[in-house]
Design an enzyme around this catalytic site. Structure first.
Site, PDB file in Angstrom:
ATOM      1  N   HIS B  47       5.602   3.590  32.592  1.00 26.05           N
ATOM      2  CA  HIS B  47       4.231   3.069  32.671  1.00 26.05           C
ATOM      3  C   HIS B  47       3.739   2.774  31.255  1.00 26.05           C
ATOM      4  O   HIS B  47       4.226   3.353  30.276  1.00 26.05           O
ATOM      5  CB  HIS B  47       3.320   4.102  33.334  1.00 26.05           C
ATOM      6  CG  HIS B  47       3.437   4.159  34.830  1.00 26.05           C
ATOM      7  ND1 HIS B  47       2.572   4.888  35.617  1.00 26.05           N
ATOM      8  CD2 HIS B  47       4.319   3.565  35.670  1.00 26.05           C
ATOM      9  CE1 HIS B  47       2.909   4.746  36.889  1.00 26.05           C
ATOM     10  NE2 HIS B  47       3.961   3.953  36.958  1.00 26.05           N
ATOM     11  N   GLU B  49       1.123   3.640  29.624  1.00 21.15           N
ATOM     12  CA  GLU B  49       0.601   4.785  28.862  1.00 21.15           C
ATOM     13  C   GLU B  49       1.723   5.622  28.249  1.00 21.15           C
ATOM     14  O   GLU B  49       1.654   6.022  27.083  1.00 21.15           O
ATOM     15  CB  GLU B  49      -0.234   5.701  29.767  1.00 21.15           C
ATOM     16  CG  GLU B  49      -1.441   5.046  30.410  1.00 21.15           C
ATOM     17  CD  GLU B  49      -1.125   4.536  31.822  1.00 21.15           C
ATOM     18  OE1 GLU B  49      -0.081   3.886  32.019  1.00 21.15           O
ATOM     19  OE2 GLU B  49      -1.935   4.797  32.726  1.00 21.15           O
ATOM     20  N   CYS B  77      -2.397   7.380  36.395  1.00 24.19           N
ATOM     21  CA  CYS B  77      -1.843   8.142  37.517  1.00 24.19           C
ATOM     22  C   CYS B  77      -1.613   9.588  37.056  1.00 24.19           C
ATOM     23  O   CYS B  77      -1.794   9.905  35.880  1.00 24.19           O
ATOM     24  CB  CYS B  77      -0.522   7.493  37.961  1.00 24.19           C
ATOM     25  SG  CYS B  77       0.873   7.815  36.853  1.00 24.19           S
ATOM     26  N   CYS B  80       0.689   9.906  33.952  1.00 20.76           N
ATOM     27  CA  CYS B  80       0.128   9.427  32.685  1.00 20.76           C
ATOM     28  C   CYS B  80      -1.054  10.288  32.240  1.00 20.76           C
ATOM     29  O   CYS B  80      -1.221  10.543  31.045  1.00 20.76           O
ATOM     30  CB  CYS B  80      -0.267   7.964  32.812  1.00 20.76           C
ATOM     31  SG  CYS B  80       1.184   6.912  33.058  1.00 20.76           S
TER      32      CYS B  80
END
Lengths: 154, 154
Positions: B47, B49, B77, B80
């Site tokens: 992801h 992040e 999420c 993260c």
């Protein structure tokens, strides 16, 4: 599989890292392994579980690890519990509970939250004493040695 | 900084990835950037992040990003949000809320849980419409094109 995860945890301890190890497996076959590398890699995300999931994705050529299981020596933190959900891992087995950061049973239940698009089967406490002893021995030894920088608990 | 994060999100969309982008900054200076690469890297942890945090650790030569802030186009999420706590990031600014996986305000409040050893200052909803429009346009276009494999929501 937890014995192999313990070997990974010991390898982390030998490098001065908080001793946590993880194995990703499928049908009894090891797909990937990970040992905590946060200090050596200067990487806040380099927990054993994240490293094992990343390697499993490379090995299986997919970020979806739907038929895979993970064995890990310590109850996953929020980041790692979330990574297991994101990777669609089928089953999680962990050793020692983590009352400070555990996000599978202790403080949150991220792996079994019915609101997420995936949930895991979870079993905690496998070889918990051996997994916990390794962590306790590591932190006890570090308190007696100020030369090793203090990374904080995994 | 959110405009730069939006640029990263657009770059992800151009590769066929769910358009989420993130910037790590300190004292008004960009330290690292990340754009979702889950599909191209076959990495369940890739992801925006996580990639930005890993790059920031390399740039600053430390996993502790204590004086850093993150701007990200979508509410993080669980993985993260947990990574932001682990990295000791000071402040989080996000764009669109994520009612399905959001773990900062929507479904969990992992970045401000008083039981963890670190908490962040959080501001949500910055350029939320623009950030959300990018995601909605991406998913709408994908529904009209079966040739692109469906990666699931970020």
């Amino acid at each position: 599989m937890m014995r192999l995860a313990l070997d990974q945890a010991r390898a982390a301890a030998a490098r001065g890292e908080t001793p946590v190890g993880a194995i990703v497996y499928r049908d009894g076959i090891v797909i990937a392994s990970g040992a905590n590398r946060r200090e050596i890699d200067r990487d806040p995300t380099a927990h054993a579980e994240v490293l094992a999931l990343r390697e499993a994705g490379r090995v299986l050529n997919s970020w979806r690890l739907e038929e895979c299981s993970m064995a890990v020596t310590l109850e996953p933190c929020p980041m790692c519990a979330g990574a297991l959900v994101n990777a669609r891992v089928k089953r999680l087995v962990y050793g020692a509970a983590d009352p400070k950061m555990g996000a599978v049973d202790s403080l949150h239940r991220l792996c079994t939250d019915p609101r997420f698009n995936h949930r895991l089967e979870v079993r905690g406490g496998l070889l918990a004493e051996e997994c916990g002893d390794l962590l306790r021995a590591f932190f006890k030894a570090r308190r007696g040695n100020e030369k090793i920088p203090k990374p904080g608990a995994e």
